[in-house]
Design an enzyme around this catalytic site. Structure first.
Site, PDB file in Angstrom:
ATOM      1  N   LYS A  49      44.525  37.245  48.081  1.00 15.73           N
ATOM      2  CA  LYS A  49      45.951  37.588  48.026  1.00 15.73           C
ATOM      3  C   LYS A  49      46.354  38.754  48.933  1.00 15.73           C
ATOM      4  O   LYS A  49      47.398  39.384  48.725  1.00 15.73           O
ATOM      5  CB  LYS A  49      46.429  37.885  46.580  1.00 15.73           C
ATOM      6  N   HIS A 110      36.449  35.043  51.215  1.00 16.95           N
ATOM      7  CA  HIS A 110      36.799  36.203  50.377  1.00 16.95           C
ATOM      8  C   HIS A 110      35.533  36.974  49.999  1.00 16.95           C
ATOM      9  O   HIS A 110      35.577  37.853  49.138  1.00 16.95           O
ATOM     10  CB  HIS A 110      37.482  35.756  49.086  1.00 16.95           C
ATOM     11  N   SER A 140      49.938  40.276  42.977  1.00 19.73           N
ATOM     12  CA  SER A 140      49.877  38.933  43.548  1.00 19.73           C
ATOM     13  C   SER A 140      48.739  38.134  42.910  1.00 19.73           C
ATOM     14  O   SER A 140      48.893  36.944  42.592  1.00 19.73           O
ATOM     15  CB  SER A 140      49.689  39.037  45.076  1.00 19.73           C
TER      16      SER A 140
END
Ligand code: PPS
Length: 297
Positions: A49, A110, A140
């Site tokens: 995010k 990620h 988020s």
């Protein structure tokens, strides 16, 4: 909850080298770790995010001279494989996709710095890291954890803040993630960007990425890329707004993937007490680095 929601269980988090990963990613980690990129491959690494999709779309457009049609050839996770991710609703796993693509490829991850396959560093691949201030990143992620039904149930807001602070969310601690890449940024071939800078002046940051990729595009093409990657246009672009991931994976009625796209939304979520406690903890966790995050523009 509809019947469909019961088809995919929310994942359980399992530690891999100190980082909590979703079980289906953790059990595949050895294969991911063994992945050997080509020196021409580009890695885009983020904490979830932090502006991943935005950056991937910018890079794809830069690499294709701003050609909108080419950049709508497939949904973003097909154009730019998500290294560690498993197969979902018609989108093959990152490793399966990579096996079908010739270099140079743009690869999303990620993973924390120490979990990145060593081949990226050995082959001196270019790496772009995008960081977003912790409070907006948390907000988020909170909404995304609700809409992504493969993620563990985030629970109520107050408890989620604690989970985030303890790193008990998929891909682990935001603090360790950001520090890991920040500390290595000058030792590696790594461009470190901030979501807030992109929001403040997208053209400046797009040109920064262009130079890092050794590209030279005309002003007109850059203007087109700025326009095409605005929040408004990405919201309605079906190849990047994740409308292609339907229930039972993403529940778009809980939150949209392209939610607000602003800096400072944390002020609409944190009470002054919560922000104070968060900031106090932040100072302790981040004291050995001085990363110039901005929480408002
Ligand atoms: S993911 O799931 O980790 O890949 O998500 P990621 O793409 O990193 O982050 C999603 C957030 O980025 C915002 N976003 C943008 N902001 C501004 N401009 C543009 N063009 C843009 N594109 C995506 C998106 O809205 C999510 O942030 P929030 O705060 O939830 O709106």
């Amino acid at each position: 909850m509809s019947e469909n929601h019961e088809l995919i269980p929310r994942s359980v988090l399992i530690p891999i080298e100190g980082v909590l990963l979703a079980d289906h990613i953790a059990k595949n980690y050895d294969a991911v770790s063994a992945f050997c990129p080509d020196p021409s491959d580009l890695l885009i690494a983020t904490y979830p995010k932090a502006g991943t999709t935005w950056t991937l779309e910018i890079v794809d457009l830069l690499l294709h001279n701003g050609d909108l049609e080419i950049c709508r050839r497939a949904p973003i996770p097909v154009r730019t494989p998500f290294l560690e991710n498993f197969a979902r609703v018609g989108i093959p796993s990152g490793l399966d996709l990579l096996a079908t693509m010739d270099p140079p490829r743009v690869i999303k991850t990620h993973l924390q710095f120490h979990l990145i396959p060593k081949g990226f560093w050995e082959n001196k691949c270019k790496v772009i890291y995008v960081a977003r201030n912790a409070k907006d990143n948390l907000v988020s992620y909170f909404h995304f954890n609700h809409m992504n039904l493969t993620h563990p149930e985030p629970g109520p807001w107050e408890g989620y803040i604690q989970k985030f602070m303890r790193g008990q969310v998929p891909w682990g601690s935001w603090y360790e993630h950001v520090k890991g890449y920040w500390k290595e940024r000058e030792n590696k071939n790594l461009l470190f960007l901030f979501y807030e800078d992109m929001n403040e002046n997208p053209r400046r940051e797009i040109e920064r990425i262009m130079r890092y990729l050794d590209l030279s595009l005309s002003d007109d093409v850059i203007s087109r890329i700025v326009e095409q990657t605005s929040f408004k246009n990405m919201t309605t672009n079906p190849t990047v707004n994740y409308s292609f991931i339907p229930e039972p994976v993403f529940d778009h009625s809980r939150s949209t993937f392209m939610r607000k796209g602003i800096v400072g939304d944390w002020k609409n979520h944190f009470t002054p007490e919560q922000a104070g406690a968060f900031d106090e903890d932040y100072e302790k966790k981040m004291k050995e680095v001085n990363i110039p995050f901005r929480t408002q523009l």
